[in-house]
Design a protein around this motif. Structure first.
Motif, PDB file in Angstrom:
ATOM      1  N   ASN A 140       0.865  -1.183   0.000  1.00  0.00           N
ATOM      2  CA  ASN A 140       0.000   0.000   0.000  1.00  0.00           C
ATOM      3  C   ASN A 140       0.900   1.230   0.000  1.00  0.00           C
ATOM      4  O   ASN A 140       1.576   1.513   0.990  1.00  0.00           O
ATOM      5  CB  ASN A 140      -0.916  -0.009   1.228  1.00  0.00           C
ATOM      6  CG  ASN A 140      -1.953   1.093   1.173  1.00  0.00           C
ATOM      7  OD1 ASN A 140      -1.729   2.159   0.597  1.00  0.00           O
ATOM      8  ND2 ASN A 140      -3.119   0.853   1.784  1.00  0.00           N
ATOM      9  N   LYS A 142       0.325   4.192   0.339  1.00  0.00           N
ATOM     10  CA  LYS A 142      -0.011   5.224   1.316  1.00  0.00           C
ATOM     11  C   LYS A 142       0.791   5.063   2.614  1.00  0.00           C
ATOM     12  O   LYS A 142       0.835   5.988   3.426  1.00  0.00           O
ATOM     13  CB  LYS A 142      -1.508   5.196   1.615  1.00  0.00           C
ATOM     14  CG  LYS A 142      -2.374   5.581   0.415  1.00  0.00           C
ATOM     15  CD  LYS A 142      -3.847   5.514   0.758  1.00  0.00           C
ATOM     16  CE  LYS A 142      -4.711   5.879  -0.447  1.00  0.00           C
ATOM     17  NZ  LYS A 142      -6.158   5.787  -0.145  1.00  0.00           N
ATOM     18  N   SER A 157       3.744   5.159  -6.666  1.00  0.00           N
ATOM     19  CA  SER A 157       2.469   5.719  -6.226  1.00  0.00           C
ATOM     20  C   SER A 157       1.334   5.218  -7.103  1.00  0.00           C
ATOM     21  O   SER A 157       1.460   5.154  -8.336  1.00  0.00           O
ATOM     22  CB  SER A 157       2.519   7.248  -6.270  1.00  0.00           C
ATOM     23  OG  SER A 157       3.371   7.732  -5.264  1.00  0.00           O
TER      24      SER A 157
END
Length: 257
Positions: A140, A142, A157
């Protein structure tokens, strides 16, 4: 090579312990403690000459080290994908710190030691699915730390790791059950004497009946780590590893000498 019974091996380990500080004939690294012990026993590397030797492992480690013990090597499934060199390294890897010096300008690296207790600063973690009986890797973006190279951050990203690399419980059970069914584990203190590394062997454990449920629980609780170590020119292999004091938690029958 000397032949051992389990009893004579235990006695030999006790006699080694009674010798106190012993100089190593190996390089000054964490592996030296096991290599030195094998030399003292007169055996080849991890080749115990005792009945049913294939059912026994010999492991040793320094007490004051933070290094992890390697349990076994095992690449993720589906094996046909060759996940590490064909997906993780080219899609999620970053520029190797020795690129342009020791290696070519384009040398990439993918080195991660991760567990199930949270995401690494590069966005990877270990997940357990007891319903489907799988251990798998999740990514992930993030969760990536903003301290990483901006070019690499931009590259990964919004990327998703699909399909996800995984290990089936049955495959892990087979690998761990055959590799770690029974184990002798010895810990040692270390120090330099007149510039030479010495070991003082202390705790001796005989570990029997590797427990597969405890193994999966240890992954889920974060005691076991999955270690990727690959660069463009070479994949050093994917390892299942754990901290020294957690090894005895994986066995049903533990005896200390």
């Amino acid at each position: 090579m000397q032949n051992f019974t389990k009893e004579s091996l235990i006695q030999s380990l006790i006699e080694i312990r009674q010798k106190g500080w012993i100089p190593t004939g190996r390089k000054n690294n964490d592996g030296g403690v096991g290599n030195t012990l094998e030399d003292l026993l007169g055996i080849e590397e991890n080749n115990l000459p005792i009945p049913n030797a294939s059912e026994w492992e010999l492991k040793a480690q320094k007490k004051n080290t933070t290094s992890l013990i390697t349990l076994f090597h095992m690449e993720p499934s589906p094996r046909a994908f060759k996940f590490v060199p064909t997906i993780l390294l080219p899609e999620f890897g970053w520029r190797h710190k020795e690129a342009g010096r020791k290696y070519s300008q384009n040398e990439q690296s993918f080195r991660q030691t991760i567990n199930a207790k949270g995401y690494s600063n590069r966005g990877f973690t270990v997940k357990i699915d007891k319903l489907d009986k799988k251990v798998w890797i999740d990514f992930n973006y993030k969760n990536i730390s903003d301290t990483h190279n901006s070019e690499w951050l931009e590259q990964v990203s919004n990327k998703k790791l699909e399909p996800k690399p995984y290990w089936g419980f049955d495959d892990l059970y087979h690998k761990a059950g055959t590799k770690l069914h029974n184990c002798f584990f010895v810990s040692a203190e270390s120090k330099k004497i007149n510039g030479t590394l010495h070991f003082k062997y202390q705790e001796i454990f005989m570990l029997k009946k590797f427990n597969l449920d405890k193994f999966v629980n240890a992954i889920e609780e974060g005691y076991i780590y999955i270690d990727f170590d690959a660069r463009t020119g070479h994949n050093h292999g994917t390892k299942f590893r754990l901290r020294r004091d957690s090894l005895i938690k994986l066995y049903s029958d533990v005896k200390q000498y």
